[in-house]
Design a protein around this motif. Structure first.
Motif, mmCIF file in Angstrom:
data_model
loop_
_atom_site.group_PDB
_atom_site.id
_atom_site.type_symbol
_atom_site.label_atom_id
_atom_site.label_comp_id
_atom_site.label_asym_id
_atom_site.label_seq_id
_atom_site.Cartn_x
_atom_site.Cartn_y
_atom_site.Cartn_z
ATOM 1 N N LEU A 178 1.067 -1.390 0.442
ATOM 2 C CA LEU A 178 0.107 -0.078 0.046
ATOM 3 C C LEU A 178 1.557 1.071 -0.284
ATOM 4 C CD1 LEU A 178 -2.155 -0.447 3.969
ATOM 5 C CD2 LEU A 178 -2.945 -0.549 0.482
ATOM 6 N N SER A 179 0.598 2.520 -0.651
ATOM 7 C CA SER A 179 0.963 3.302 -0.580
ATOM 8 C C SER A 179 0.080 4.559 0.248
ATOM 9 C CB SER A 179 1.696 4.466 -1.909
ATOM 10 O OG SER A 179 2.621 3.290 -2.425
ATOM 11 N N LEU A 180 0.513 5.506 0.299
ATOM 12 C CA LEU A 180 -0.078 6.587 1.073
ATOM 13 C C LEU A 180 -0.161 7.824 -0.193
ATOM 14 C CD1 LEU A 180 -1.275 8.522 3.423
ATOM 15 C CD2 LEU A 180 0.654 10.047 3.409
ATOM 16 N N GLY A 181 -1.579 7.682 -0.131
ATOM 17 C CA GLY A 181 -1.928 9.287 -1.161
ATOM 18 C C GLY A 181 -2.147 9.709 -0.586
ATOM 19 N N PRO A 182 -1.540 10.845 -0.776
ATOM 20 C CA PRO A 182 -1.824 12.077 0.504
ATOM 21 C C PRO A 182 -3.183 13.264 -0.265
ATOM 22 C CG PRO A 182 0.109 12.570 0.142
ATOM 23 C CD PRO A 182 -0.665 11.342 -0.586
ATOM 24 N N ALA A 183 -2.834 13.840 -1.413
ATOM 25 C CA ALA A 183 -3.214 14.516 -1.794
ATOM 26 C C ALA A 183 -4.362 14.084 -2.598
ATOM 27 C CB ALA A 183 -2.426 14.966 -3.219
ATOM 28 N N ASP A 184 -4.961 13.204 -3.032
ATOM 29 C CA ASP A 184 -6.421 12.320 -3.129
ATOM 30 C C ASP A 184 -7.356 12.692 -2.095
ATOM 31 O OD1 ASP A 184 -7.425 12.801 -5.686
ATOM 32 O OD2 ASP A 184 -6.343 11.316 -6.444
#
Ligand SMILES: CC(=O)SCCNC(=O)CCNC(=O)[C@H](O)C(C)(C)COP(=O)(O)OP(=O)(O)OC[C@H]1O[C@@H](n2cnc3c(N)ncnc32)[C@H](O)[C@@H]1OP(=O)(O)O
Ligand SMILES: CC(=O)C(=O)O
Ligand SMILES: [Mg+2]
Length: 371
Positions: A178-184
């Protein structure tokens, strides 16, 4: 829900057998490039061996009228490039509700499926998204005659995805991480920020007033907006035997804050991060490789702990079975990275030479005396 007996059976006749464990290949830095950008595309062959993962991005940051060119560009690059043993090729496809996702998957798996290690799926909302991709990949792998399953990586960038995080991690044996998608994610949560990753000066704590003087000098400390999210990701991934990653840090010029965010994620348990620009590559590689000092210390603890049970004193600190396990995480990571990174192999070998002698295990009677 699938029966436990069926979980590791292929989802299409002729598809490769799912893996029971995610291969532990270094992925400290996942370097993004836009295959429709000729200048970036031209740099890709020269980056093989300098990053753990090269990722051809087809989703956000690629203009809508360049989507087909990006897909075709990635096929061309993959066919023309030898990625060697130490650099993986990943892609980020378009979102499953977009007009491009189906063609992304169909084209990439049938044309370059033998070169692709991992497919990153953005805006994953729940297990149903992974199930859809899982079955489709199996059909396409069978059609392409692939012998090795392509793995799936989900980006967490919706509140619903966060709430469903455990079921996403456990939805398929293909799940790699998993990756963090901080903008969305910030937008979906209606957070009041305008940045891509990183913290915010307004998110802080302040010391109490002295003598009730609320206007007097009071120290503040900026807090990490992403602490909860990363910690949640790390637990969900650890539980399911897959890998957590930080994600993007959009302030390319602020290499100092970038390093801080990456290090926080490393300390919390993430195995890597994204680089959006060449300047972030060395930061990611440095931060997600343990320091020589930590490796030397961890080796001393391992040596001091003998059979791994009991308690010893080292430099005035108690070490026992549990601290040994932490040290083994560091030692095993250093050994794995040494296999593919000659500079680290040398650094960690020097750290072995510099390791101070170990105090002999403290006998219970001696420990009594130390109180
Ligand atoms: C929220 C999210 O979804 S994040 C993920 C999606 N975003 C991305 O993938 C962004 C990828 N990165 C980029 O598009 C670019 O790096 C930008 C737009 C941020 C900055 O690009 P530029 O303004 O060209 O940066 P800059 O001028 O510093 O580039 C210096 C050189 O590095 C090259 N370069 C920049 N980024 C990359 C990259 N990711 N990979 C390879 N080369 C790159 C440039 O082409 C330029 O080459 P040149 O010296 O031959 O002219
Ligand atoms: C990583 C990403 O896609 C986002 O932050 O939205
Ligand atoms: Mg996004």
């Amino acid at each position: 829900m699938r029966s436990a007996k069926d979980f590791f059976r292929p989802l299409a006749v002729g598809a490769p057998t799912p893996l029971t464990q995610v291969p532990a290949r270094p992925s400290r830095v996942i370097h993004f490039f836009d295959p429709s950008n000729p200048k970036m595309a031209a740099k890709v062959p020269g980056m093989v061996g300098t990053v753990d993962v090269l990722l051809g991005n087809l989703e956000d940051a690629v203009k809508a009228d360049s989507k087909e060119a990006a897909r075709a560009g990635l096929v061309e690059i993959a066919k023309a490039t030898d990625f060697g043993q130490d650099t993986q090729l990943w892609t980020r496809i378009n979102a499953l509700d977009s007009p491009w996702a189906l063609d992304d998957l169909t084209t990439l798996v049938t044309e370059i499926g033998d070169k692709l290690d991992v497919i990153m799926v953005p805006k994953v909302q729940g297990a149903e998204d992974i199930h859809y991709v899982d079955r489709l990949l199996a059909q396409l792998e069978a059609k392409a005659g692939l012998t090795r399953p392509i793995l799936v990586h989900a980006i967490l960038e919706t509140a619903r995805g966060m709430v469903n995080i455990e079921e996403i991690c456990g939805a398929s044996p293909r799940m790699q991480g998993l990756s963090l998608g901080p903008a969305d994610l910030a937008a979906d949560r209606r957070m009041k920020t305008t940045r891509v990753g990183g913290s915010h000066p307004g998110y802080l704590v302040r010391t109490d007033p002295v003598d009730g003087d609320i206007t007097g000098a009071r120290a503040t400390a900026q807090q990490d907006l992403w602490h909860y999210t990363i910690a949640r990701m790390v637990d969900a991934c650890a539980m399911h035997g897959i890998y957590p990653y930080y994600g993007p840090f959009g302030d390319i010029q602020d290499v100092v804050a970038c390093e801080d965010q990456f290090r926080n994620a490393f300390l919390l348990g993430c195995v890597g991060t994204w680089s959006l620009h060449p300047v972030q590559i060395e930061i990611a590689k440095r931060v997600f490789s343990p320091s020589a000092e930590d490796v030397a210390h961890a080796r001393r603890v391992v040596a001091a702990m003998g059979d791994g049970t009991g308690a010893v004193m080292l430099d005035g600190k108690m070490e026992d079975d549990a601290s040994l396990k932490q040290c083994l995480v560091i030692v095993e990571l250093a050994e794995r990275l040494s296999q593919t990174d000659p500079a680290l192999a040398e650094l960690y070998a020097d750290a072995r030479g510099a390791t101070p002698p170990v105090d002999p295990p403290t006998a219970p009677a001696a420990r009594e005396g130390a109180r």
